[in-house]
Design a protein around this motif. Sequence first.
Motif, PDB file in Angstrom:
ATOM      1  N   TYR A 157     -28.316 -21.790 -62.954  1.00 42.01           N
ATOM      2  CA  TYR A 157     -27.247 -20.950 -63.513  1.00 42.01           C
ATOM      3  C   TYR A 157     -27.148 -19.664 -62.679  1.00 42.01           C
ATOM      4  O   TYR A 157     -27.621 -18.610 -63.080  1.00 42.01           O
ATOM      5  CB  TYR A 157     -27.535 -20.630 -64.976  1.00 42.01           C
ATOM      6  N   PRO A 158     -26.531 -19.765 -61.508  1.00 43.12           N
ATOM      7  CA  PRO A 158     -26.548 -18.633 -60.566  1.00 43.12           C
ATOM      8  C   PRO A 158     -25.521 -17.549 -60.865  1.00 43.12           C
ATOM      9  O   PRO A 158     -25.431 -16.582 -60.115  1.00 43.12           O
ATOM     10  CB  PRO A 158     -26.230 -19.312 -59.235  1.00 43.12           C
ATOM     11  N   SER A 159     -24.744 -17.696 -61.931  1.00 42.64           N
ATOM     12  CA  SER A 159     -23.655 -16.746 -62.164  1.00 42.64           C
ATOM     13  C   SER A 159     -24.161 -15.327 -62.377  1.00 42.64           C
ATOM     14  O   SER A 159     -23.576 -14.364 -61.855  1.00 42.64           O
ATOM     15  CB  SER A 159     -22.826 -17.189 -63.368  1.00 42.64           C
ATOM     16  N   LEU A 160     -25.270 -15.162 -63.132  1.00 44.69           N
ATOM     17  CA  LEU A 160     -25.798 -13.821 -63.365  1.00 44.69           C
ATOM     18  C   LEU A 160     -26.268 -13.184 -62.062  1.00 44.69           C
ATOM     19  O   LEU A 160     -26.015 -12.004 -61.799  1.00 44.69           O
ATOM     20  CB  LEU A 160     -26.942 -13.863 -64.375  1.00 44.69           C
ATOM     21  N   THR A 161     -26.956 -13.968 -61.226  1.00 45.46           N
ATOM     22  CA  THR A 161     -27.422 -13.452 -59.940  1.00 45.46           C
ATOM     23  C   THR A 161     -26.237 -13.071 -59.057  1.00 45.46           C
ATOM     24  O   THR A 161     -26.259 -12.036 -58.372  1.00 45.46           O
ATOM     25  CB  THR A 161     -28.287 -14.503 -59.226  1.00 45.46           C
ATOM     26  N   ALA A 162     -25.182 -13.890 -59.084  1.00 50.80           N
ATOM     27  CA  ALA A 162     -23.999 -13.603 -58.269  1.00 50.80           C
ATOM     28  C   ALA A 162     -23.337 -12.305 -58.714  1.00 50.80           C
ATOM     29  O   ALA A 162     -22.908 -11.498 -57.869  1.00 50.80           O
ATOM     30  CB  ALA A 162     -23.004 -14.765 -58.371  1.00 50.80           C
ATOM     31  N   VAL A 163     -23.261 -12.085 -60.024  1.00 52.90           N
ATOM     32  CA  VAL A 163     -22.648 -10.856 -60.527  1.00 52.90           C
ATOM     33  C   VAL A 163     -23.482  -9.644 -60.121  1.00 52.90           C
ATOM     34  O   VAL A 163     -22.945  -8.600 -59.725  1.00 52.90           O
ATOM     35  CB  VAL A 163     -22.500 -10.921 -62.059  1.00 52.90           C
ATOM     36  N   VAL A 164     -24.801  -9.780 -60.212  1.00 54.63           N
ATOM     37  CA  VAL A 164     -25.692  -8.680 -59.839  1.00 54.63           C
ATOM     38  C   VAL A 164     -25.490  -8.291 -58.383  1.00 54.63           C
ATOM     39  O   VAL A 164     -25.510  -7.112 -58.025  1.00 54.63           O
ATOM     40  CB  VAL A 164     -27.158  -9.082 -60.102  1.00 54.63           C
ATOM     41  N   ILE A 165     -25.259  -9.273 -57.508  1.00 59.04           N
ATOM     42  CA  ILE A 165     -25.049  -8.993 -56.093  1.00 59.04           C
ATOM     43  C   ILE A 165     -23.623  -8.496 -55.843  1.00 59.04           C
ATOM     44  O   ILE A 165     -23.398  -7.566 -55.072  1.00 59.04           O
ATOM     45  CB  ILE A 165     -25.330 -10.246 -55.256  1.00 59.04           C
ATOM     46  N   ALA A 166     -22.643  -9.112 -56.528  1.00 58.40           N
ATOM     47  CA  ALA A 166     -21.243  -8.805 -56.254  1.00 58.40           C
ATOM     48  C   ALA A 166     -20.876  -7.373 -56.635  1.00 58.40           C
ATOM     49  O   ALA A 166     -20.142  -6.701 -55.897  1.00 58.40           O
ATOM     50  CB  ALA A 166     -20.339  -9.788 -56.995  1.00 58.40           C
ATOM     51  N   LEU A 167     -21.363  -6.888 -57.765  1.00 59.99           N
ATOM     52  CA  LEU A 167     -20.952  -5.565 -58.237  1.00 59.99           C
ATOM     53  C   LEU A 167     -21.326  -4.451 -57.253  1.00 59.99           C
ATOM     54  O   LEU A 167     -20.463  -3.657 -56.872  1.00 59.99           O
ATOM     55  CB  LEU A 167     -21.553  -5.299 -59.621  1.00 59.99           C
ATOM     56  N   PRO A 168     -22.591  -4.347 -56.802  1.00 63.23           N
ATOM     57  CA  PRO A 168     -22.897  -3.292 -55.830  1.00 63.23           C
ATOM     58  C   PRO A 168     -22.184  -3.477 -54.502  1.00 63.23           C
ATOM     59  O   PRO A 168     -21.828  -2.480 -53.844  1.00 63.23           O
ATOM     60  CB  PRO A 168     -24.420  -3.377 -55.666  1.00 63.23           C
ATOM     61  N   VAL A 169     -21.939  -4.713 -54.091  1.00 67.49           N
ATOM     62  CA  VAL A 169     -21.211  -4.936 -52.843  1.00 67.49           C
ATOM     63  C   VAL A 169     -19.780  -4.425 -52.975  1.00 67.49           C
ATOM     64  O   VAL A 169     -19.251  -3.784 -52.056  1.00 67.49           O
ATOM     65  CB  VAL A 169     -21.234  -6.431 -52.462  1.00 67.49           C
ATOM     66  N   VAL A 170     -19.142  -4.687 -54.122  1.00 63.69           N
ATOM     67  CA  VAL A 170     -17.780  -4.198 -54.345  1.00 63.69           C
ATOM     68  C   VAL A 170     -17.756  -2.667 -54.315  1.00 63.69           C
ATOM     69  O   VAL A 170     -16.874  -2.057 -53.698  1.00 63.69           O
ATOM     70  CB  VAL A 170     -17.234  -4.737 -55.682  1.00 63.69           C
ATOM     71  N   PHE A 171     -18.724  -2.037 -54.984  1.00 67.82           N
ATOM     72  CA  PHE A 171     -18.778  -0.576 -54.978  1.00 67.82           C
ATOM     73  C   PHE A 171     -19.028  -0.039 -53.569  1.00 67.82           C
ATOM     74  O   PHE A 171     -18.467   0.986 -53.168  1.00 67.82           O
ATOM     75  CB  PHE A 171     -19.857  -0.077 -55.935  1.00 67.82           C
ATOM     76  N   LEU A 172     -19.888  -0.724 -52.811  1.00 65.79           N
ATOM     77  CA  LEU A 172     -20.153  -0.303 -51.437  1.00 65.79           C
ATOM     78  C   LEU A 172     -18.871  -0.323 -50.608  1.00 65.79           C
ATOM     79  O   LEU A 172     -18.540   0.658 -49.923  1.00 65.79           O
ATOM     80  CB  LEU A 172     -21.211  -1.222 -50.809  1.00 65.79           C
ATOM     81  N   LEU A 173     -18.139  -1.421 -50.674  1.00 68.23           N
ATOM     82  CA  LEU A 173     -16.905  -1.531 -49.904  1.00 68.23           C
ATOM     83  C   LEU A 173     -15.868  -0.524 -50.386  1.00 68.23           C
ATOM     84  O   LEU A 173     -15.145   0.072 -49.568  1.00 68.23           O
ATOM     85  CB  LEU A 173     -16.352  -2.959 -50.021  1.00 68.23           C
ATOM     86  N   LEU A 174     -15.791  -0.331 -51.701  1.00 72.39           N
ATOM     87  CA  LEU A 174     -14.823   0.616 -52.246  1.00 72.39           C
ATOM     88  C   LEU A 174     -15.088   2.036 -51.766  1.00 72.39           C
ATOM     89  O   LEU A 174     -14.189   2.720 -51.257  1.00 72.39           O
ATOM     90  CB  LEU A 174     -14.871   0.558 -53.779  1.00 72.39           C
ATOM     91  N   PHE A 175     -16.344   2.481 -51.902  1.00 67.35           N
ATOM     92  CA  PHE A 175     -16.652   3.864 -51.552  1.00 67.35           C
ATOM     93  C   PHE A 175     -16.627   4.092 -50.045  1.00 67.35           C
ATOM     94  O   PHE A 175     -16.236   5.175 -49.592  1.00 67.35           O
ATOM     95  CB  PHE A 175     -18.009   4.266 -52.137  1.00 67.35           C
ATOM     96  N   VAL A 176     -17.029   3.089 -49.271  1.00 70.79           N
ATOM     97  CA  VAL A 176     -17.041   3.279 -47.823  1.00 70.79           C
ATOM     98  C   VAL A 176     -15.625   3.276 -47.252  1.00 70.79           C
ATOM     99  O   VAL A 176     -15.249   4.163 -46.472  1.00 70.79           O
ATOM    100  CB  VAL A 176     -17.906   2.200 -47.147  1.00 70.79           C
TER     101      VAL A 176
END
Length: 264
Positions: A25-44
């Motif tokens: 059930y990788p969905s939780l792990t994917a969300v954990v990775i996706a959220l900081p990556v989205v914030f990283l791209l947004l702020f940069v």
Amino acid sequence: MSTLAHTVGDSATMLRRNLKHAVRYPSLTAVVIALPVVFLLLFVYVFGGTLGNGLGGVAGGRSAYVDYVTPGILLLALAGAAQGTAISVAMDMTEGIVARFRTMSIARAAVLTGHVVGAVTQTLIGLAVVVAVALLVGFRPDAGPAQWLAAAGLLTLTAFAITWLSVALGMVPKSVESASNLPMPLMLLPFLGSGFVPTDSMPGWLAWFAGHQPFTPIMETLRGLLLAGPVDGGDALAAVAWCAGISLVGYLWARRLYDRDPSR
């Protein structure tokens, strides 16, 4: 078999169980990775050009800001992982599997240990992905091998502390939905610290809070290690002290909740 060997063996079994569950059930792990990556791209890419020019009065632009913000993003990833851990623990507590474990010859410490070690392992894998993305968008750390090792140790210690706290938070409510909400305030701490802007740019009352909350000394220590800058000894000591204190409180709280009467 000695008690210690029995506990270690049962803990390893529970660890395998949690890791297999994460793979299936990788969905939780994917969300954990996706959220900081989205914030990283947004702020940069959206804010980085402007915010980078305001760092210490130097017009560093986006390249300076990605170096500054990456430690904050890593702490945001750690805070986000707490939600997945709390959900996983709450599912076990509410779906009856823990009640079955209580009737079996399983060391009582093994269930919680399996959750903690499994969650820390998943979190560190997620952090490695976030660092890889940061490198792709321009993060250029100057850390040597010893500094990378120290930074990895601090991140592991922080993950361990937050995981124990999130395990306890996952056992507080009576439903998975409620458990998913309890760790959410942790995600605000990188924003209310030095994760995205220096604390001296904040109003006085907010700067005071930012300087006295757990994540700020951790982020400042990581920033000094990864960018090969000076590491403030007070920040490093405070970072380790906060991690040790949160770990102890989370462990004692989780053990008390786990040992309570299931009928309550």
